[in-house]
Design an enzyme around this catalytic site. Structure first.
Site, PDB file in Angstrom:
ATOM      1  N   TYR A  59       0.838  -1.194   0.000  1.00 42.73           N
ATOM      2  CA  TYR A  59       0.000   0.000   0.000  1.00 42.73           C
ATOM      3  C   TYR A  59       0.873   1.244   0.000  1.00 42.73           C
ATOM      4  CZ  TYR A  59      -3.777  -3.177   1.492  1.00 42.73           C
ATOM      5  OH  TYR A  59      -4.688  -4.198   1.587  1.00 42.73           O
ATOM      6  N   HIS A 128      -0.653 -12.129   0.981  1.00 45.87           N
ATOM      7  CA  HIS A 128      -1.662 -11.257   0.378  1.00 45.87           C
ATOM      8  C   HIS A 128      -2.424 -11.951  -0.747  1.00 45.87           C
ATOM      9  CE1 HIS A 128      -2.392  -6.651  -0.268  1.00 45.87           C
ATOM     10  NE2 HIS A 128      -3.508  -7.331  -0.317  1.00 45.87           N
TER      11      HIS A 128
END
Length: 342
Positions: A59, A128
């Site tokens: 991110y 992820h």
């Protein structure tokens, strides 16, 4: 900020508040960042009892982890930190479509995350996206080594198939599976959620507000920031968007009946799915944070819950370019891995 008391729930052996905070939008995908307001929101969440924070190394190219590290300096013992690894990005910070679940990458990724977060451990560490070219047993085995080393407390998966969940759970204890789940995204319910529950794995829904559509905050892609990720999603396009906004009107109708906002109703529906469900609605503003926490006080009747459960969104979760490859992911079996140990 609301005075709602945040109850606890369990993700495997990890105790967390019933509602967490997804932090991606503070650094990535949903328009310009506002560091001052983001820090204020993180502090407000902690003070309100929302102590479960979700980030990822991708991110904002690591910016989001650094933001959380700054926000919680001196208050680390009050925080339950979850981060993720595995999605590779280009120089602009956007995913390349590739992932890396090799053991050596796992070991390097956690050290980078710990430096950015300013801590010696994370409470929950997710892959992820499972790497289709690496047996999940090898990825999770390397993650389990991090538990032994004290760098990680609990392990998680994100967007894994039911088969991958079972193989991972046979390798090491898995506390949580993170996946998109909302009134608009129901595919987890057929196979993945039952597989998790068979193994005592908690469920952490991201985008529980339909990436904001269920709040009624935006009714067209033209109302979104120029580089907003949602502009690329099928559910925000043309006829799909029109159909989905009609569904939002049904949510509004229930919200009026219980004197709540549509977003609160969407969260209440999800929270009622079970005590092993811990949504992590994302926001970068204090006002929305308070609204989300107040959803814990919303009670739906059986009829209202059934009406909401009958809604079906138009359009796929991701565009064809990224499409199903990002969800319900399998990995190569160990016995097919070149030179594998079977």
């Amino acid at each position: 900020m609301t005075t709602t008391t945040v109850p606890s729930r369990r993700l495997g052996d990890l105790t967390v508040p019933a509602l967490g905070l997804g932090c991606m939008g503070m650094s990535f995908a949903y328009g310009p960042a506002d560091a001052r307001e983001s820090l204020a929101t993180l502090h407000a969440a902690l003070d309100a009892g929302v102590t479960f924070f979700d980030t990822s190394d991708m991110y904002g190219g690591g910016h989001n982890e650094e933001l959380l590290g700054t926000a919680f300096a001196g208050r680390r013992d009050e925080v339950i930190l979850a981060t993720k690894f595995g999605i590779l990005t280009d120089e602009s910070g956007y995913p390349t479509g590739e992932v890396n679940g090799r053991p050596e990458y796992v070991r390097a990724a956690i050290d980078r995350s710990l430096r950015r977060l300013g801590t010696d451990h994370v409470d929950l560490y997710y892959v992820h996206r499972p790497d289709p070219d690496v047996p999940i047993e090898e990825t999770v085995g390397a993650m389990a080594e991090l538990v032994g080393a004290g760098k990680v407390r609990h392990l998680g998966l994100s967007e894994a198939s039911a088969g991958t969940v079972r193989r991972a759970a046979a390798t090491a204890p898995i506390a949580a599976l993170q996946t998109e789940w909302s009134l608009f995204s129901r595919d987890i319910e057929d196979q993945v959620a039952p597989a998790c529950r068979d193994h005592g794995i908690g469920l952490v829904p991201y985008s529980p507000l339909g990436r904001g559509m269920l709040t009624g905050a935006a009714s067209a892609t033209t109302e979104l920031p120029e580089r907003d990720f949602r502009r690329t999603l099928p559910r925000w396009q043309g006829e799909n968007l029109a159909a989905n906004l009609r569904l939002v009107e049904e949510v509004r109708a229930v919200a009026a009946e219980v004197e709540a906002t549509p977003g609160q109703v969407a969260l209440a529906w999800l929270l009622a799915q079970g005590d092993d469900v811990v949504p992590i609605p994302g926001t970068k503003r204090r006002g929305y944070l308070g609204e989300n926490v107040a959803a814990l006080d919303v009670v739906l009747t059986a009829d209202q819950w059934a009406r909401l459960s009958g809604l079906t969104a138009a359009g796929e979760r991701y565009g064809r370019a990224s499409g199903p490859a990002w969800i319900n992911r399998d990995t190569r079996p160990r016995d097919r891995c070149p030179g594998g140990t079977g």
